[in-house]
Design a protein around this motif. Structure first.
Motif, PDB file in Angstrom:
ATOM      1  N   PRO A  55     139.865  50.703 104.391  1.00 38.40           N
ATOM      2  CA  PRO A  55     140.247  49.901 105.561  1.00 38.40           C
ATOM      3  C   PRO A  55     139.207  49.997 106.663  1.00 38.40           C
ATOM      4  O   PRO A  55     138.578  51.023 106.853  1.00 38.40           O
ATOM      5  CB  PRO A  55     141.555  50.553 106.005  1.00 38.40           C
ATOM      6  N   THR A  56     139.030  48.918 107.414  1.00 39.57           N
ATOM      7  CA  THR A  56     138.221  48.986 108.640  1.00 39.57           C
ATOM      8  C   THR A  56     139.094  49.675 109.689  1.00 39.57           C
ATOM      9  O   THR A  56     140.319  49.804 109.520  1.00 39.57           O
ATOM     10  CB  THR A  56     137.890  47.569 109.141  1.00 39.57           C
ATOM     11  N   ALA A  57     138.485  50.069 110.791  1.00 38.67           N
ATOM     12  CA  ALA A  57     139.260  50.725 111.865  1.00 38.67           C
ATOM     13  C   ALA A  57     140.351  49.779 112.355  1.00 38.67           C
ATOM     14  O   ALA A  57     141.488  50.179 112.625  1.00 38.67           O
ATOM     15  CB  ALA A  57     138.320  51.112 113.008  1.00 38.67           C
ATOM     16  N   ARG A  58     139.997  48.506 112.423  1.00 29.53           N
ATOM     17  CA  ARG A  58     140.952  47.503 112.906  1.00 29.53           C
ATOM     18  C   ARG A  58     142.114  47.346 111.916  1.00 29.53           C
ATOM     19  O   ARG A  58     143.289  47.244 112.325  1.00 29.53           O
ATOM     20  CB  ARG A  58     140.230  46.177 113.103  1.00 29.53           C
ATOM     21  N   GLU A  59     141.802  47.325 110.603  1.00 22.28           N
ATOM     22  CA  GLU A  59     142.866  47.173 109.589  1.00 22.28           C
ATOM     23  C   GLU A  59     143.789  48.382 109.621  1.00 22.28           C
ATOM     24  O   GLU A  59     145.013  48.265 109.480  1.00 22.28           O
ATOM     25  CB  GLU A  59     142.243  46.997 108.205  1.00 22.28           C
ATOM     26  N   PHE A  60     143.195  49.551 109.822  1.00 20.60           N
ATOM     27  CA  PHE A  60     143.990  50.782 109.928  1.00 20.60           C
ATOM     28  C   PHE A  60     144.953  50.682 111.111  1.00 20.60           C
ATOM     29  O   PHE A  60     146.154  50.917 110.978  1.00 20.60           O
ATOM     30  CB  PHE A  60     143.072  51.992 110.102  1.00 20.60           C
ATOM     31  N   ASP A  61     144.447  50.246 112.253  1.00 14.62           N
ATOM     32  CA  ASP A  61     145.305  50.134 113.449  1.00 14.62           C
ATOM     33  C   ASP A  61     146.377  49.070 113.239  1.00 14.62           C
ATOM     34  O   ASP A  61     147.536  49.252 113.636  1.00 14.62           O
ATOM     35  CB  ASP A  61     144.468  49.792 114.676  1.00 14.62           C
TER      36      ASP A  61
END
Lengths: 284, 284
Positions: A147-153
């Motif tokens: 996941p990207t940081a954004r997808e994780f959030d």
């Protein structure tokens, strides 16, 4: 139960003897070497044909494949809108337990099919040598992606935000509303986060299977039992318990992923847990 | 917790004082006289604006609505693709427990909005007298609809065909696959059939609520307990029991609907029940 060889012979003999059928492919798990073969695997077959409509005139031609327990024609239903465009499909459960998912595709759409398939495709017959390159089935598209940081959030945001809908349903004594939001959104995001955690340790080079069905392989018995306990939702106390277990599991795995990938652990948890506990105490 | 009046004043004062906002509507349950009001109801507000992008530049302007526990901007997520076209929305849970679902809609799309909404709309502010007719909220679109013979058969077909996927998951020891197919397709079609049965007796002039959340009102305690028992799916024996209970309930209600509406009762039941029992015995 007819063997794989027998079934494949039937599908191919039929195609060989019908001029309208120009190309035949096999899709899905029977092309996937990462899936252990068994008798429950569907035969996902596509016939690329010159005239789809001519096949739809009647269903007699399907008799040759075997005696049926039941059939569904997903693109010929009133209750469910068709989703395959110009394609037409038949899902058939045979009396011997074999299962066929046969799709008719206009030959003019073959190029588009090969450009946009999911990778699990094997060419069985190509009368006009339409395919001029090697087609090797692979399940890469289904591998867990880092996941990207954004997808994780976003996953954390969705888990915690939609949990408030579960809380609303329970507080209002509308348990079916609560259960659906747990089953359809909250828990799937927990399973997503668990898969990210597992892949962050094992490498992002494998598939967890449809519906995360291979998840158990990668969990301890205790972890598996904890996850399974969230599926007992046949009453309000069971649902509250399941929700709080999902919170604990999500917290555990999302903290591990955030540490592993050095992503910020968002503060949704703190706010929503306090909100949930407040309402739980008020309705208990 | 701020009152409804306080919240509505905040939303309208803000709109009155912002030239970009030309029209304001309230949607959803707060416009629906058939839904008992309570503090859990979202404020589903739409601002029809001259320039959506200008609002998206930062989130400071949202502070006026109150201190937040958490917010989601569904059209600004990487993990979930946006679904509202040119519209943009904010889902906010406030510290006092109020919840806002605010949607920004380009004023040029107002006509399309009023032509295609779900009926639960109330106009709160109309600076340019855009609306020249009476808008009365109604939940008619959510009323249970009398099924055609074909829709009835399709529901039976889907219930029994997808049950074979639950059987496959259980037989393969892939319980997560089985649970998802029960939760996402098999049981929803049971709930649909139950709703048809209830409406065939009470008249097709009411809504069963989101996720059939008002179903309990229309069932005896025994019927409700039987339905709820199907939600205990935290193990293989529990899942088999739940599946067979779903079969018995679906049989009961679909036979009642077929008799009530003089529709043919299809033979899927017989074939799939025999198929299921065969596999259950082989794996027990």
């Amino acid at each position: 139960m007819r063997s794989e060889q027998e079934m494949m012979d039937i599908f191919l003999d039929f195609a060989l003897n019908d001029e309208r059928i120009r190309l035949v492919t096999l899709e899905g798990s029977r092309t996937n070497r990462n899936i252990p073969p068994d008798n429950f695997q569907d035969y996902d077959i596509s016939y690329f044909v010159t005239d789809v409509e001519s096949f739809k005139e009647n269903d007699q031609w399907l008799e040759i494949f075997g005696k049926r327990i039941m059939m569904q024609k997903p693109e010929d239903m009133e209750l469910f809108p068709p989703e395959l465009g110009n394609w037409f499909s038949y899902i058939i459960l045979f009396e011997d337990g074999n299962k066929l998912d046969l799709t008719l595709i206009p030959i003019r759409e073959a190029e588009d099919y090969f450009a946009n398939n999911d990778g699990l495709v094997k060419v069985l017959l190509d009368k006009d040598s339409f395919i001029n390159y090697k087609v090797t089935p692979n399940d890469r598209q289904y591998w867990i992606k880092r996941p990207t940081a954004r997808e994780f959030d976003d996953c954390c945001n969705e888990f915690w935000m939609v949990s408030t809908y579960v809380v609303k349903g329970l507080a209002r004594n509308e348990i079916l509303f609560a259960i659906d939001h747990l089953n359809e959104i909250v828990r799937p995001n927990l399973l997503r986060m668990m898969a990210w955690h597992i892949a962050s340790q094992k490498g992002y080079s494998f598939s967890m299977g449809k519906n995360y069905k291979f998840m158990k392989r990668y969990l301890s018995n205790k972890e598996w039992e904890e996850l399974m306990s969230t599926y007992s939702v046949n009453g309000y106390q069971e649902m509250w318990k399941s929700l709080f277990t999902c919170y604990a599991l999500f917290r555990k795995y999302s903290k591990a992923v955030s540490e592993g990938l050095a992503y910020k652990y968002p503060d949704y948890d703190e706010g929503i847990t306090k909100y949930t506990e407040g309402i739980y105490c008020s309705v208990k």
